[in-house]
Structures are given as C-alpha cells and as structure tokens.
Design an enzyme around this catalytic site. Sequence first.
Site, PDB file in Angstrom:
ATOM      1  N   ARG A  48       2.190  94.600 136.576  1.00  0.00           N
ATOM      2  CA  ARG A  48       2.547  96.003 136.488  1.00  0.00           C
ATOM      3  C   ARG A  48       1.606  96.774 135.568  1.00  0.00           C
ATOM      4  O   ARG A  48       1.109  97.839 135.913  1.00  0.00           O
ATOM      5  CB  ARG A  48       3.998  96.161 135.995  1.00  0.00           C
ATOM      6  CG  ARG A  48       5.070  95.871 137.030  1.00  0.00           C
ATOM      7  CD  ARG A  48       5.096  94.442 137.517  1.00  0.00           C
ATOM      8  NE  ARG A  48       5.344  93.489 136.431  1.00  0.00           N
ATOM      9  CZ  ARG A  48       5.058  92.191 136.492  1.00  0.00           C
ATOM     10  NH1 ARG A  48       4.484  91.677 137.571  1.00  0.00           N
ATOM     11  NH2 ARG A  48       5.312  91.381 135.475  1.00  0.00           N
ATOM     12  N   CYS A  83      12.388  93.762 133.712  1.00  0.00           N
ATOM     13  CA  CYS A  83      10.990  94.052 133.368  1.00  0.00           C
ATOM     14  C   CYS A  83      10.933  95.547 133.104  1.00  0.00           C
ATOM     15  O   CYS A  83      11.187  96.347 134.022  1.00  0.00           O
ATOM     16  CB  CYS A  83      10.042  93.674 134.499  1.00  0.00           C
ATOM     17  SG  CYS A  83       8.337  94.247 134.246  1.00  0.00           S
ATOM     18  N   THR A  85       8.290  97.501 132.112  1.00  0.00           N
ATOM     19  CA  THR A  85       7.121  98.174 132.685  1.00  0.00           C
ATOM     20  C   THR A  85       7.368  98.504 134.154  1.00  0.00           C
ATOM     21  O   THR A  85       6.927  99.547 134.656  1.00  0.00           O
ATOM     22  CB  THR A  85       5.866  97.302 132.535  1.00  0.00           C
ATOM     23  OG1 THR A  85       5.731  96.884 131.174  1.00  0.00           O
ATOM     24  CG2 THR A  85       4.618  98.080 132.941  1.00  0.00           C
ATOM     25  N   THR A 125       4.601  97.021 126.383  1.00  0.00           N
ATOM     26  CA  THR A 125       3.255  96.845 126.932  1.00  0.00           C
ATOM     27  C   THR A 125       2.486  98.157 126.857  1.00  0.00           C
ATOM     28  O   THR A 125       3.066  99.247 126.772  1.00  0.00           O
ATOM     29  CB  THR A 125       3.296  96.403 128.403  1.00  0.00           C
ATOM     30  OG1 THR A 125       3.871  97.456 129.187  1.00  0.00           O
ATOM     31  CG2 THR A 125       4.090  95.118 128.575  1.00  0.00           C
ATOM     32  N   LYS A 165       3.852  84.997 128.089  1.00  0.00           N
ATOM     33  CA  LYS A 165       3.558  84.829 129.517  1.00  0.00           C
ATOM     34  C   LYS A 165       2.734  83.574 129.792  1.00  0.00           C
ATOM     35  O   LYS A 165       2.865  82.958 130.857  1.00  0.00           O
ATOM     36  CB  LYS A 165       2.840  86.075 130.070  1.00  0.00           C
ATOM     37  CG  LYS A 165       3.761  87.263 130.319  1.00  0.00           C
ATOM     38  CD  LYS A 165       3.008  88.406 130.978  1.00  0.00           C
ATOM     39  CE  LYS A 165       3.907  89.607 131.283  1.00  0.00           C
ATOM     40  NZ  LYS A 165       4.911  89.319 132.316  1.00  0.00           N
ATOM     41  N   CYS A 194       9.941  95.341 125.975  1.00  0.00           N
ATOM     42  CA  CYS A 194       9.301  94.452 126.945  1.00  0.00           C
ATOM     43  C   CYS A 194      10.113  93.175 126.950  1.00  0.00           C
ATOM     44  O   CYS A 194      10.415  92.624 125.876  1.00  0.00           O
ATOM     45  CB  CYS A 194       7.848  94.176 126.559  1.00  0.00           C
ATOM     46  SG  CYS A 194       7.068  92.871 127.550  1.00  0.00           S
TER      47      CYS A 194
END
Length: 238
Positions: A48, A83, A85, A125, A165, A194
């Site tokens: 994203r 999520c 974002t 983010t 991640k 986030c």
Amino acid sequence: MKKLGIIGGLGPMATAYFMRRIIEMTDAKTDQDNIEMIVYNCPSIPDRTGYILGECMDSPLPKMIEIAKSLESQSIDYIAIPCITAHYFHEQLSESVSVPISNGIRETAEYLSKEGINKVGIMATTGTVKTHLFDSIFKEYGIECIYPIERCQEMLMDIIYKGVKAGNSININDFLDVRDRLIKDGAQVVILGCTELSIVKRDNIVGDKVLDIIDVLAQDCVSKCASLRPEFQDLITK
C-alpha cells in the site's frame, strides 16, 4: 450474532493478532458465543505504501475489491481491514459492496473525542503520513495530529518494514524515542497507526499514553457483531 469478514494479509502477523484481540474482547462464555469470522489472508496484495508514494505501479485496490466481494457473497455482515494504510482506499472499497466496512480511523477519532483528547501523536507508515489519512478525519472532531520528524519517521519505517514485516527483532529504544518525542511535542496520546506497530506493543512494554488502533478496530467489530467485555471499554494505556 453477526458474521465478520476480514481482508487480511496486510501483513499476515497483524491479521493474526487482530483475530486474537477480537476473541479476547468478546464477552464469550462458550465457543458458541464467539464471533464467526471469514478471513481472506492475502499477503500477495501489492504494498500500500509503495503504491501511494508512487514507488510501484501495482494498485492494491483491485484485489481488495475482489476480496470484499468474495466476503460479501458468503453472507458476512461486517468487514474489517487490519491495515491502516489500506484505509486510503476505504471510500472506493465501501462503494464496491453493500456490506459496511469498519473505518478504524473514524472509530479512533470518535473514541478520542469521547475521552476528551484533542492533540495526538501519530506513529504510522510514510504512506499514511503523506496522505494525511488521520488529519482528514480527525479535524472533524477538533483533534490536532502531530507527526515524527523526518529522522524519527525513518526509524519507524525500519521498525515496520525491516523489523516486523521481515520477521526480525526491532530496537525498542528507537520506538520509545519516537513516542517520547511526540509526547514532548504536546501529544496527549500517541496512536499506533500501523498494525505492524501493534505487534511491537504485543511483544514489548511500550509505556503510557499509547492507543493501539488495532484495539480500536477490534472493539468496533466486537461491538457491531457480538458483546464487548466491560474491561475493554478503556483502550488507552495510562
């Protein structure tokens, strides 16, 4: 009781933790009292942040719409996207299906407003920061957003992408440095905006004045689909 659909895999660990929080927050005395969930865990959805910042051309929206429609066809009552974002696409996603989709950012604004909070720090983010996802909604509630300086934002992105991640350990001191600077700059509460940062909170002591947006999402979904345990009415770490 209503059935919940989850557009997952953004990332996979955050999706698993989101499910855990839903189960923990549900006022269930038996297995049968828990919320039925259909989880479409699709980590192949394009990044994203990369798309929003113009660093890659593959839009995540078509696949997200495909998943939303698939969930809708399975008679779910409510959709969540763990999520933040991805909330950049919330309006387009909502227009693609008739099932309501939880808006974690708006739910957070409403929660903060009820708590009397009017100035918050945002840890998120760079895609979320650059598109002013929080500001665009929070201003309706009279809530001011402050963001990390450039060096601290880079530290956050390393924590999110090179740490969580990638399945690597993170430097919790970097996380705490960013949090402390936001509080020093006047934030009454620091929002973990986030869902990868939710994993940091899961595995570490993150200190006071922190609100995890994955908890807000989970609280909203449980309230919409079942009954919330009373102890989860207060979500801010004090």
